[in-house]
Design an enzyme around this catalytic site. Structure first.
Site, PDB file in Angstrom:
ATOM      1  N   ASP A  16      41.173   1.686  41.237  1.00 48.00           N
ATOM      2  CA  ASP A  16      40.021   1.228  40.168  1.00 48.00           C
ATOM      3  C   ASP A  16      39.830  -0.067  39.942  1.00 48.00           C
ATOM      4  O   ASP A  16      39.635  -0.665  38.895  1.00 48.00           O
ATOM      5  CB  ASP A  16      40.568   2.127  38.877  1.00 48.00           C
ATOM      6  CG  ASP A  16      41.213   3.473  38.834  1.00 48.00           C
ATOM      7  OD1 ASP A  16      40.478   4.304  39.412  1.00 48.00           O
ATOM      8  OD2 ASP A  16      42.212   3.793  38.170  1.00 48.00           O
ATOM      9  N   GLU A 196      33.039  10.280  36.673  1.00 51.25           N
ATOM     10  CA  GLU A 196      33.735   9.191  35.731  1.00 51.25           C
ATOM     11  C   GLU A 196      33.713   7.661  36.744  1.00 51.25           C
ATOM     12  O   GLU A 196      32.817   7.558  37.594  1.00 51.25           O
ATOM     13  CB  GLU A 196      35.462   9.597  35.931  1.00 51.25           C
ATOM     14  CG  GLU A 196      35.923   9.533  37.223  1.00 51.25           C
ATOM     15  CD  GLU A 196      37.295   9.858  37.507  1.00 51.25           C
ATOM     16  OE1 GLU A 196      37.905  10.401  36.485  1.00 51.25           O
ATOM     17  OE2 GLU A 196      37.950   9.741  38.580  1.00 51.25           O
TER      18      GLU A 196
END
Length: 319
Positions: A16, A196
């Site tokens: 991420d 997401e």
């Protein structure tokens, strides 16, 4: 234009990834650490320099309560003269009905250098549901600040959709909260129904929001939404989604499950840079979420003649 060269993976075991180039000339990096127990920052005057830059832990999870487990996907933003970190955290690492317990939180630091001073907890970002929520990102457009995030709508089947809202301040939403994409195509629904990891890029009269979809194994992939810069960003009809994924596993280059990206720029400012994580193997033992080898990678983001981004394929490792 200088040729962009960097050794991939840029940073090992950091999923991420978020890289932000500030006006001070430094690149700031943060990402999920494998233990999911803290937030780290590092900075460098070059992207490659982030590989070995000194790492500073700026916040540690609580012993109990809402911010005590699974600290995920921090992002650092500079807003109105202060630094803010958005991140997701949970009460427990257990799941209920297939969902984790995450909510979104904000930290603030008024120091010139965010590796110095103290990050103050500004609390949870309150949305219209008290449900699984994560991956908050913020951007400004035409004098208005917006938040884009992923959340579970109790009335919609699946794990998470993407939402947008205006912001009262960097930790408070105001007005309508609008859904701009739900998992609808097959490539968004492998393993889990997931949208997401949004990231925003404004170019060529358009606003692009990239996002990731499906389970976090080799099926993880990316698509993007497009809106005209003069459109009403709070109108779902303003947003148009790519019908096919734009960044996917590539067996030939040995990159699996590329996604949860961010955008930055090259040192000379001439090129857009795609930042993402991927693994260099396909088969995973156990839950992919607890496999630590999603490494941070970067490559040039090209542009098509019609002004849309061309993500290409994830490049092979160079080291």
């Amino acid at each position: 234009m200088a040729e962009f060269k960097v050794n991939n993976p840029l940073i090992e075991q950091r999923a991420d990834p978020w890289i932000y180039k500030h006006t001070d000339g430094f690149y700031y990096f943060t990402g999920s650490v494998p233990a999911y127990d803290r937030i780290e920052l590092r900075r460098s005057e070059t992207i490659q320099g982030l590989t070995n830059a000194e790492t500073k832990t700026v916040w540690v999870k609580h012993e109990s309560g809402k911010m005590s487990a699974n600290i995920w996907a921090p992002e650092i933003h500079f807003i109105d003269g202060k630094w803010y970190i958005y991140f997701a955290a949970a009460r427990t690492s257990e799941t209920k009905d297939g969902l984790f317990d995450h909510r979104m939180f904000v930290l603030e630091n008024s120091s010139e250098n965010p590796l110095e001073g103290e990050f103050i907890e500004k609390g949870q970002i309150i949305t219209k549901w008290e449900s699984f929520a994560l991956d908050a990102t913020s951007f400004e457009h035409n004098g208005v600040r917006y938040l884009v995030w992923a959340q579970k709508d109790p009335e919609i089947f699946g794990n998470s959709n993407l939402y947008i809202s205006e912001m009262e301040n960097p930790w408070t939403l105001k007005g309508e909260q609008v859904c701009i994409t739900t998992p609808e195509y097959d490539w968004e629904k492998i393993g889990f129904l997931v949208n997401e990891g949004a990231a925003v890029l404004k170019r060529n009269g358009k606003i692009f929001i990239s996002f990731s979809a499906s389970a976090t194994d080799f099926n993880y992939c990316m698509g993007y939404l497009t809106a005209d810069e003069n459109s009403n960003l709070l109108d779902p009809a303003s947003w148009h989604k790519t019908p096919e994924p734009v960044f996917v596993t590539n067996e030939e280059t040995g990159q699996y499950g590329p996604g949860h990206n961010s955008f930055t720029v090259s040192e000379d400012g001439s090129q857009d840079i795609l930042v993402y994580h991927a693994r260099n193997y396909k088969e995973i033992e156990g839950d992919p979420l607890y496999d630590p080898n999603r490494h941070t990678r970067v490559q040039v983001l090209e542009w098509n003649e019609d002004g849309t981004p061309n993500f290409g394929i994830p490049v092979p490792d160079s080291k």
